[in-house]
Design a protein around this motif. Structure first.
Motif, PDB file in Angstrom:
ATOM      1  N   ASP A  18     -43.702   5.675  51.512  1.00 27.86           N
ATOM      2  CA  ASP A  18     -45.156   5.750  51.583  1.00 27.86           C
ATOM      3  C   ASP A  18     -45.709   6.542  50.397  1.00 27.86           C
ATOM      4  O   ASP A  18     -44.967   7.052  49.550  1.00 27.86           O
ATOM      5  CB  ASP A  18     -45.626   6.309  52.929  1.00 27.86           C
ATOM      6  CG  ASP A  18     -45.181   7.744  53.161  1.00 27.86           C
ATOM      7  OD1 ASP A  18     -44.987   8.476  52.176  1.00 27.86           O
ATOM      8  OD2 ASP A  18     -45.015   8.121  54.334  1.00 27.86           O
TER       9      ASP A  18
ATOM     10  N   HIS B  77     -54.891   0.013  55.484  1.00 27.59           N
ATOM     11  CA  HIS B  77     -54.221  -1.251  55.755  1.00 27.59           C
ATOM     12  C   HIS B  77     -55.181  -2.432  55.962  1.00 27.59           C
ATOM     13  O   HIS B  77     -54.882  -3.544  55.556  1.00 27.59           O
ATOM     14  CB  HIS B  77     -53.303  -1.089  56.968  1.00 27.59           C
ATOM     15  CG  HIS B  77     -52.085  -0.278  56.649  1.00 27.59           C
ATOM     16  ND1 HIS B  77     -50.989  -0.797  56.022  1.00 27.59           N
ATOM     17  CD2 HIS B  77     -51.824   1.043  56.836  1.00 27.59           C
ATOM     18  CE1 HIS B  77     -50.078   0.142  55.851  1.00 27.59           C
ATOM     19  NE2 HIS B  77     -50.555   1.273  56.329  1.00 27.59           N
TER      20      HIS B  77
ATOM     21  N   TRP C 173     -56.288  -3.350  52.541  1.00 28.29           N
ATOM     22  CA  TRP C 173     -55.138  -3.832  51.774  1.00 28.29           C
ATOM     23  C   TRP C 173     -54.780  -5.260  52.170  1.00 28.29           C
ATOM     24  O   TRP C 173     -54.526  -6.115  51.323  1.00 28.29           O
ATOM     25  CB  TRP C 173     -53.963  -2.882  52.007  1.00 28.29           C
ATOM     26  CG  TRP C 173     -52.681  -3.324  51.375  1.00 28.29           C
ATOM     27  CD1 TRP C 173     -52.450  -3.591  50.065  1.00 28.29           C
ATOM     28  CD2 TRP C 173     -51.432  -3.534  52.044  1.00 28.29           C
ATOM     29  NE1 TRP C 173     -51.137  -3.953  49.866  1.00 28.29           N
ATOM     30  CE2 TRP C 173     -50.495  -3.930  51.060  1.00 28.29           C
ATOM     31  CE3 TRP C 173     -51.012  -3.414  53.371  1.00 28.29           C
ATOM     32  CZ2 TRP C 173     -49.166  -4.210  51.383  1.00 28.29           C
ATOM     33  CZ3 TRP C 173     -49.698  -3.682  53.684  1.00 28.29           C
ATOM     34  CH2 TRP C 173     -48.790  -4.087  52.704  1.00 28.29           C
ATOM     35  N   ARG C 174     -54.778  -5.536  53.465  1.00 29.08           N
ATOM     36  CA  ARG C 174     -54.438  -6.883  53.924  1.00 29.08           C
ATOM     37  C   ARG C 174     -55.518  -7.897  53.579  1.00 29.08           C
ATOM     38  O   ARG C 174     -55.230  -9.078  53.388  1.00 29.08           O
ATOM     39  CB  ARG C 174     -54.200  -6.854  55.434  1.00 29.08           C
ATOM     40  CG  ARG C 174     -52.929  -6.106  55.830  1.00 29.08           C
ATOM     41  CD  ARG C 174     -52.888  -5.852  57.310  1.00 29.08           C
ATOM     42  NE  ARG C 174     -51.702  -5.095  57.691  1.00 29.08           N
ATOM     43  CZ  ARG C 174     -51.535  -4.513  58.873  1.00 29.08           C
ATOM     44  NH1 ARG C 174     -52.485  -4.603  59.785  1.00 29.08           N
ATOM     45  NH2 ARG C 174     -50.438  -3.845  59.131  1.00 29.08           N
TER      46      ARG C 174
ATOM     47  N   ARG D 128     -46.813  -7.495  49.306  1.00 30.28           N
ATOM     48  CA  ARG D 128     -47.225  -7.187  50.681  1.00 30.28           C
ATOM     49  C   ARG D 128     -46.096  -7.436  51.663  1.00 30.28           C
ATOM     50  O   ARG D 128     -45.845  -6.626  52.557  1.00 30.28           O
ATOM     51  CB  ARG D 128     -48.439  -8.043  51.061  1.00 30.28           C
ATOM     52  CG  ARG D 128     -49.703  -7.696  50.329  1.00 30.28           C
ATOM     53  CD  ARG D 128     -50.835  -8.595  50.772  1.00 30.28           C
ATOM     54  NE  ARG D 128     -51.986  -8.461  49.902  1.00 30.28           N
ATOM     55  CZ  ARG D 128     -53.121  -9.125  50.084  1.00 30.28           C
ATOM     56  NH1 ARG D 128     -53.233  -9.958  51.088  1.00 30.28           N
ATOM     57  NH2 ARG D 128     -54.138  -8.953  49.253  1.00 30.28           N
TER      58      ARG D 128
ATOM     59  N   ARG E 261     -44.275  -4.360  53.804  1.00 25.86           N
ATOM     60  CA  ARG E 261     -44.394  -4.338  55.266  1.00 25.86           C
ATOM     61  C   ARG E 261     -43.065  -4.026  55.947  1.00 25.86           C
ATOM     62  O   ARG E 261     -43.041  -3.615  57.108  1.00 25.86           O
ATOM     63  CB  ARG E 261     -44.926  -5.690  55.773  1.00 25.86           C
ATOM     64  CG  ARG E 261     -46.417  -5.910  55.532  1.00 25.86           C
ATOM     65  CD  ARG E 261     -46.924  -7.082  56.354  1.00 25.86           C
ATOM     66  NE  ARG E 261     -48.281  -7.446  55.962  1.00 25.86           N
ATOM     67  CZ  ARG E 261     -48.595  -8.510  55.235  1.00 25.86           C
ATOM     68  NH1 ARG E 261     -47.625  -9.321  54.807  1.00 25.86           N
ATOM     69  NH2 ARG E 261     -49.843  -8.778  54.933  1.00 25.86           N
TER      70      ARG E 261
ATOM     71  N   GLN F  35     -42.658  -0.667  57.666  1.00 27.74           N
ATOM     72  CA  GLN F  35     -43.200  -0.456  59.007  1.00 27.74           C
ATOM     73  C   GLN F  35     -42.237  -0.885  60.106  1.00 27.74           C
ATOM     74  O   GLN F  35     -42.359  -0.434  61.240  1.00 27.74           O
ATOM     75  CB  GLN F  35     -44.531  -1.209  59.155  1.00 27.74           C
ATOM     76  CG  GLN F  35     -45.618  -0.710  58.205  1.00 27.74           C
ATOM     77  CD  GLN F  35     -46.881  -1.543  58.293  1.00 27.74           C
ATOM     78  OE1 GLN F  35     -46.826  -2.747  58.548  1.00 27.74           O
ATOM     79  NE2 GLN F  35     -48.016  -0.913  58.101  1.00 27.74           N
TER      80      GLN F  35
END
Length: 224
Positions: A96, A124, A127-128, A157, A161, A164
């Motif tokens: 991060d 987020h 960002w998405r 992206r 991900r 997470q």
């Protein structure tokens, strides 16, 4: 106190004893701990626990505890610990924004490892929703801008991900299933041993639940 411990007479106190800084603090219960912010942004007396997790198997590859609040200085030592523990070199590192620094980027590059670390904390939703960049990468982009641009691409992206679903579940498991929300020991060495014991138990539980279910994979460290 030092003179008394050495069997020498205590020195005479000065006529005008020095006054400590009003902001100076010392914890008499655990002097090796430090005041830090936790995930709720509250100040606590504690330590900074770190783990590096394989992105494919969620196995903890490295674990450490320090009394340094900032995360960035821990990245390269954790990566080196992964290599020492596994005798294998990660192909890349996901982390991060707290781990971004130019020295970390260069350090990973010198180790022939790809780094995917946002220069600042990602919001987020924005960002998405951001559009993927098109065209060639401008030549004059700084390393920070190159990383920002890469994280907006579809590949960037998708790859980021994975953080997470790799390290975050492991931290949740340690907190909820193993109830590792605070350390019950004092002193850096004891706390480090406590943390690594919890991480070893988590690994054993993971291996027993998935015995024979995973093929050997090249580790991809994910510090937190």
């Amino acid at each position: 106190a030092a003179a008394e411990a050495a069997g020498k007479p205590a020195p005479e106190p000065p006529k005008d004893p020095p006054t400590p800084d009003p902001k100076a603090q010392s914890n008499f219960t655990d002097p090796e701990s430090r005041i830090m912010r936790n995930s709720d942004k509250a100040f606590i007396q504690g330590y900074n626990a770190q783990i590096a997790v394989d992105a494919d198997t969620q196995i903890i590859l490295a674990a450490d505890v320090t009394n340094q609040a900032a995360d960035s200085p821990h990245l390269l030592p954790m990566v080196d610990q992964v290599v020492a523990n596994t005798s294998r070199r990660p192909i890349g590192v996901l982390a991060d924004a707290g781990y971004w620094s130019e020295s970390n980027r260069q350090g990973l590059q010198s180790r022939a490892m790809e780094s995917i670390i946002p220069p600042e904390k990602l919001r987020h939703r924005e960002w998405r929703a951001a559009r993927a960049p098109r065209g060639r990468i401008p030549r004059n982009l700084s390393p920070k801008d190159r990383m920002r641009r890469y994280l907006r691409t579809k590949v960037g992206r998708r790859r980021y991900r994975r953080r997470q679903v790799s390290v975050e579940p492991v931290i949740g498991y340690l907190k909820t299933t193993q109830h590792c929300r605070q350390f019950l020991t004092r002193g850096l060495a004891a706390v480090r041993a406590d943390w690594r014991f919890h991480c070893a138990v988590a690994n054993l539980a993971k291996i027993l639940r998935n015995a024979g279910g995973h093929k050997s994979a090249r580790p991809s460290g994910t510090p937190r």
